[in-house]
Design a protein around this motif. Structure first.
Motif, mmCIF file in Angstrom:
data_model
loop_
_atom_site.group_PDB
_atom_site.id
_atom_site.type_symbol
_atom_site.label_atom_id
_atom_site.label_comp_id
_atom_site.label_asym_id
_atom_site.label_seq_id
_atom_site.Cartn_x
_atom_site.Cartn_y
_atom_site.Cartn_z
ATOM 1 N N MET A 1 -88.256 -80.714 4.225
ATOM 2 C CA MET A 1 -88.442 -82.315 3.702
ATOM 3 C C MET A 1 -88.786 -82.940 4.797
ATOM 4 N N GLU A 2 -88.597 -82.651 6.065
ATOM 5 C CA GLU A 2 -89.075 -83.321 7.305
ATOM 6 C C GLU A 2 -90.502 -83.367 7.523
ATOM 7 N N GLU A 3 -91.087 -82.546 7.070
ATOM 8 C CA GLU A 3 -92.647 -82.592 7.170
ATOM 9 C C GLU A 3 -93.277 -83.422 6.139
ATOM 10 N N LYS A 4 -92.485 -84.130 5.371
ATOM 11 C CA LYS A 4 -93.077 -85.127 4.547
ATOM 12 C C LYS A 4 -93.006 -86.505 5.308
ATOM 13 N N LEU A 5 -92.267 -86.601 6.469
ATOM 14 C CA LEU A 5 -92.075 -87.791 7.034
ATOM 15 C C LEU A 5 -92.962 -87.921 8.131
ATOM 16 N N ARG A 6 -93.662 -86.672 8.565
ATOM 17 C CA ARG A 6 -94.160 -86.571 9.828
ATOM 18 C C ARG A 6 -95.882 -87.392 9.614
ATOM 19 N N GLN A 7 -96.102 -88.069 10.600
ATOM 20 C CA GLN A 7 -97.518 -88.596 10.856
ATOM 21 C C GLN A 7 -98.764 -87.578 10.908
ATOM 22 N N GLU A 8 -99.564 -87.664 10.245
ATOM 23 C CA GLU A 8 -100.708 -86.868 10.908
ATOM 24 C C GLU A 8 -101.580 -87.470 11.702
ATOM 25 N N PRO A 9 -101.770 -86.470 12.916
ATOM 26 C CA PRO A 9 -102.765 -87.091 13.938
ATOM 27 C C PRO A 9 -104.243 -87.599 13.410
ATOM 28 N N SER A 10 -104.666 -88.647 14.113
ATOM 29 C CA SER A 10 -106.048 -89.166 13.681
ATOM 30 C C SER A 10 -106.804 -89.846 14.797
ATOM 31 N N ASN A 11 -107.998 -90.051 14.624
ATOM 32 C CA ASN A 11 -108.631 -90.744 15.840
ATOM 33 C C ASN A 11 -109.019 -92.261 15.373
ATOM 34 N N LEU A 12 -108.012 -92.826 14.594
ATOM 35 C CA LEU A 12 -108.087 -94.131 13.846
ATOM 36 C C LEU A 12 -107.220 -95.120 14.773
ATOM 37 N N VAL A 13 -107.718 -96.276 14.755
ATOM 38 C CA VAL A 13 -106.832 -97.565 15.088
ATOM 39 C C VAL A 13 -106.134 -97.871 14.117
ATOM 40 N N LYS A 14 -104.597 -97.568 14.235
ATOM 41 C CA LYS A 14 -103.644 -97.839 13.245
ATOM 42 C C LYS A 14 -102.844 -99.295 13.404
ATOM 43 N N VAL A 15 -102.795 -100.082 12.309
ATOM 44 C CA VAL A 15 -101.997 -101.321 12.712
ATOM 45 C C VAL A 15 -101.104 -101.374 11.463
ATOM 46 N N LEU B 1 -111.830 -89.288 21.300
ATOM 47 C CA LEU B 1 -111.692 -87.843 21.435
ATOM 48 C C LEU B 1 -111.993 -87.112 20.255
ATOM 49 N N ASN B 2 -112.594 -85.808 20.496
ATOM 50 C CA ASN B 2 -113.037 -84.882 19.394
ATOM 51 C C ASN B 2 -111.928 -84.220 18.789
ATOM 52 N N LEU C 1 -107.927 -83.683 19.666
ATOM 53 C CA LEU C 1 -106.598 -83.978 18.675
ATOM 54 C C LEU C 1 -105.862 -82.828 18.420
ATOM 55 N N ASP C 2 -106.519 -81.634 18.237
ATOM 56 C CA ASP C 2 -105.614 -80.614 17.996
ATOM 57 C C ASP C 2 -104.699 -80.173 19.234
ATOM 58 N N GLN C 3 -105.532 -80.347 20.415
ATOM 59 C CA GLN C 3 -104.697 -80.059 21.640
ATOM 60 C C GLN C 3 -103.561 -80.984 21.756
ATOM 61 N N GLY D 1 -113.515 -77.346 28.570
ATOM 62 C CA GLY D 1 -113.510 -78.566 27.473
ATOM 63 C C GLY D 1 -112.526 -79.131 27.094
ATOM 64 N N SER D 2 -111.168 -78.297 27.463
ATOM 65 C CA SER D 2 -109.958 -79.151 27.241
ATOM 66 C C SER D 2 -109.589 -80.231 28.130
ATOM 67 N N ILE D 3 -108.650 -80.907 27.435
ATOM 68 C CA ILE D 3 -108.275 -82.096 28.365
ATOM 69 C C ILE D 3 -107.106 -81.511 29.420
ATOM 70 N N LEU D 4 -107.261 -81.967 30.771
ATOM 71 C CA LEU D 4 -106.251 -81.728 31.688
ATOM 72 C C LEU D 4 -105.203 -82.467 31.565
ATOM 73 N N PHE D 5 -103.839 -81.752 31.330
ATOM 74 C CA PHE D 5 -102.578 -82.700 31.515
ATOM 75 C C PHE D 5 -101.773 -81.981 32.663
ATOM 76 N N ARG D 6 -100.973 -82.846 32.948
ATOM 77 C CA ARG D 6 -100.198 -82.374 34.317
ATOM 78 C C ARG D 6 -98.647 -82.720 33.996
ATOM 79 N N PRO D 7 -97.718 -81.953 34.413
ATOM 80 C CA PRO D 7 -96.208 -82.355 34.481
ATOM 81 C C PRO D 7 -96.162 -83.596 34.971
ATOM 82 N N GLY D 8 -95.181 -84.364 34.128
ATOM 83 C CA GLY D 8 -95.017 -85.655 34.480
ATOM 84 C C GLY D 8 -93.832 -85.928 35.355
#
Length: 699
Positions: free
Chosen positions: A1-15, A191-192, A196-198, A447-454
């Motif tokens: 049931m938890e999946e039903k509350l999860r927000q799908e990723p997108s490239n949109l501005v959400k307000v 972001l392509n 977004l998948d990354q 082509g992947s985005i570089l992320f670094r430990p915070g």
């Protein structure tokens, strides 16, 4: 049931349109969707509850909240696929959480709350109550709009949401909303789908990435030091008899407390052996003598290492492994270092610090891991059981568990303690994006985005996953030999006693404030307690506030996690220090500040730094529950503006990296804080291998 509350990723501005009943949210949602030629997400609750009213003649009940939340997120995720550029949401799960707390249950279902806080939006429009009330079958509380507006407003502030209050007629509200959405659209990062998948795989929202990029663009200002915290002004110092009183206060309560020792232990030993790695590269015993090498390089670190080599806890082990392999003493020293570091040898340069031999007791070499178990048995044990949690690097999981099997039973038998040991790794979702010098996402060659430990500030999430009455925090490399254990344990107990005593009083006042009807003298007593005992500073306009606003502010200030931080006299060791600082809003507070956060080119700030008398040994005792026994969400008390931006290179290209606010720095910025002087014997970090030669590490 938890999946039903999860927000799908997108490239949109959400307000999100957010606010009390009948404040124009739906009307504005429709207007904005038309303006941007997009779609809007209706309020699923209206459809659901209208059907309930039509069929049962009943309004909303607590049991309806989760089905409403499921329906709302199903709608949002479906319409996300149809929207262009902007998605307008007439509500979100955070609004459902508000109604759950304010109208129905007094609390929120944990699953609903989890996703209400995790789902992210670029902007909230908080609609004011200056619109006429329009009654219908579902609206039933016209007289509570002001109370609810305040609740909505406080919720957005509490969870650090980006929001704008909308007032005025329809055209004024529309114009204001369009202005802010256009600003968001202009600052959007492209972001392509692979990007977004990354992000989804790492558990990082697009909104978080955009916030981090905005941080790069804006920069992180230096902190504004007001003055150094010193004894009698920010740092407490207690006599021996007072210390003993606090120790006893803790001991009297200890049996009823759930205690935990939290040890950041992901640090690798590579930096610790920097000088020895350099030595391997620079010295060739077939080409020169050690004496000539020292004369040529003036390598004082290695000169000390080799002259005292027999004092290291791993000396006998290595000498046995290189036995009869060296032609002379100079080659023996070289082979010793090589055996210590290389893959084919002991490979100590790869080890985590926590698993290196630090101390030698007769024939047994003791690691920091083992020493922390000994300490925990003295001050973090209740009814024969001690709980410890180590944050470690994923690559070292098996190594730590092997050390636990080796040393755990030995310490357990010696201390009659049952150890409950758990581990966690830094979460991938706490990694931060790297950008190029134009503040665009830095891309790897694939082509992947570089992320670094915070950085260690990411561990606030690991700490947030723990729950106990009192949590002791201490770095993995800060350990002592057996003869100093009692002094260290008594210092920890003293800090815990100070915490327990101040917390007991804070809990009494927090309960009174929750009950309401606080007279003026009690308000004054609570304010005085916060100022004198918890170092809270109030603005000059406090006395001019309404009674309601004063009570709300007192509630906010007293209902916070508490940390007692040991401070040692500054004797030239590196590390952050205790200071009074002022934030951008003019609020003054006690903080642990690193030198990199200070503008040393400013003579006034440099003078304050120079006059500091103490520094931070990372010796904390923390309380993370409220008076009801509920754990605080520690992520709500972080000052994101206390991070660090650094410039680095990768594959010959320049980049900028973001380090999160440090665990005991900005990550705890909004905790209630006390600084207490502790003895130097409690601070024995091992930053270089030669630190093991100090008397505090020699048995």
């Amino acid at each position: 049931m938890e999946e039903k509350l999860r927000q799908e990723p997108s490239n949109l501005v959400k307000v999100v349109l957010f606010g009390p009943e009948s404040t124009g949210k739906t009307t504005l949602s429709q207007q904005l969707a038309r303006h941007y030629n997009s779609v809007w997400v209706p309020e699923y609750a209206r459809e659901y509850l209208q059907n309930k009213w039509n069929n049962e003649r009943k309004t909303c009940e607590p049991k309806d909240l989760l089905p409403i939340a499921y329906g709302q997120m199903t709608l949002e995720n479906e319409l996300t696929k149809k929207a262009t550029d902007v998605l307008i949401c007439d509500t979100d799960l955070l609004e459902t959480k508000v109604y759950s707390e304010a109208y129905y249950l007094g609390y929120c279902d944990p699953l609903l709350e989890k996703h209400a806080l995790e789902n992210s939006y670029h902007l909230y429009f908080l609609t004011y109550i200056d619109t006429p009330w329009e009654a219908d079958d579902l609206r039933d509380r016209p007289n509570e709009r002001q109370r609810m507006f305040d609740y909505f407003h406080d919720t957005l502030k509490k969870y650090d949401r980006n929001f704008v209050i909308l007032k005025g007629d329809k055209s004024t509200r529309l114009a204001t909303a369009v202005k802010h959405i256009d600003k968001l659209l202009n600052s959007m990062t492209n972001l392509n789908q692979n990007d977004l998948d990354q992000l989804q795989k790492k558990g990082i929202s697009k909104e978080k990435v955009e916030q981090q990029i905005e941080t790069f663009k804006a920069g992180i200002p230096f902190v504004d030091l007001v003055k150094a915290a010193v004894v009698s002004d920010g740092i407490l110092r207690f006599s021996e008899s007072e210390q003993e009183e606090y120790v006893q206060y803790f001991e009297q309560s200890r049996g009823n407390l759930h205690l935990l020792k939290f040890v950041p232990a992901s640090g690798a030993a590579s930096r610790m052996f920097k000088a020895t790695f350099n030595f391997l590269d620079a010295f060739d015993p077939s080409q020169e003598t050690l004496a000539d090498y020292f004369k040529r390089t003036v390598d004082s670190a290695m000169e000390s290492f080799i002259s005292s080599i027999s004092q290291f806890p791993f000396y006998n082990l290595i000498m046995e492994r290189i036995k009869e392999k060296a032609k002379n003493k100079d080659e023996e020293a070289y082979l010793f270092v090589k055996e210590m570091l290389v893959d084919q040898g002991l490979n100590y340069g790869f080890y985590p610090k926590g698993l290196l031999p630090f101390h030698k007791y007769n024939d047994i070499s003791s690691t920091p891991f083992e020493e922390h178990l000994k300490e925990a048995a003295l001050y973090a044990k209740t009814d024969g059981k001690a709980n410890l949690h180590f944050t470690i690097s994923e690559q070292h999981n098996a190594m730590f568990k092997e050390e636990q099997q080796n040393s755990g039973p030995r310490v357990s038998a010696a201390t009659t303690t049952d150890f409950n040991i758990s581990y966690s790794n830094q979460k991938p979702s706490t990694d931060t994006i790297a950008v190029d010098m134009d503040n665009n996402p830095f891309k790897n060659n694939d082509g992947s985005i570089l992320f670094r430990p915070g950085g260690h500030g990411a561990l606030i999430e690991n700490l947030n996953d723990q729950d106990a009455d009192i949590i002791f925090i201490k770095n993995i490399d800060n350990v002592v030999i057996d003869e100093n254990l009692e002094a260290v344990a008594n210092s920890k107990k003293m800090l815990a006693g100070i915490l327990k005593k101040v917390q007991d009083q804070a809990f009494k006042y927090a309960k009174l404030l929750d009950g309401g009807l606080i007279d003026e003298s009690t308000q004054d007593a609570i304010k005085s307690f916060l100022e004198k005992e918890l170092n809270v500073r109030f603005s000059n306009d406090f006395d001019g506030m309404t009674t309601q606003d004063r009570l709300k502010l007192l509630q906010d200030r007293i209902n916070r996690p508490i940390r007692i931080c040991g401070m040692v006299k500054n004797e030239g060791e590196p590390g952050g220090g205790p200071f009074w600082i002022k934030d951008s809003a003019g609020n003054v507070s006690l903080q642990i500040i690193e030198s990199a956060q200070i503008d040393t080119s400013n003579s006034a700030q440099a003078s304050i730094l120079k006059n500091s008398t103490h520094f931070n040994p990372v010796d904390l005792v923390c309380a993370v529950r409220n008076y009801k026994g509920e754990k605080f969400d520690l992520l709500q008390f972080v000052d994101e503006k206390q991070g660090f931006i650094t410039e680095k290179t990768k594959e010959g290209k320049e980049l900028k990296a973001l380090e999160l606010p440090g665990l005991w720095n900005g990550a705890m910025a909004y905790w209630n804080t006390l600084f207490v002087e502790v003895p130097l014997v409690t601070f024995n970090p091992v930053k270089t291998v030669n630190d093991l030669l100090k008397p505090s590490h020699q048995v």
